[in-house]
Scaffold this motif. Structure first.
Motif: not given
Length: 85
Positions: A16-25, A35-46
């Protein structure tokens, strides 16, 4: 389940760009942007416009309408119109 008819169900980051919030699901959506996530892996981002972090209902910043006042105004207006007949 039948094989080879279902889309791939993979981990995706929703941001969520407006709230600076992201969730991995997990989702069937995919994206060229990663995007590189907290666990060090790279995931597609929507990127999404609104999420639970920015929606007024979930943040508690929604406006409560004065429906009782509107109902009373309606009744007063049409009670006068009904008494003329």
């Amino acid at each position: 389940m039948k094989k080879d008819i279902h889309p791939d169900y993979k981990p995706v980051v929703f941001r969520d760009i407006s709230a600076n919030f992201a969730i991995l699901t997990r989702s069937t959506l995919t994206s060229e942007t990663t995007v590189e996530w907290e666990d060090g892996n790279t995931y597609p981002v929507v990127d999404v416009d609104i999420s639970s972090a920015s929606h007024p209902f979930y943040t508690g910043k929604q406006k409560i309408l004065d429906t009782a006042g509107r109902v009373e105004k309606f009744r007063q207006r049409y009670a006068k119109a009904g008494s003329k007949a």
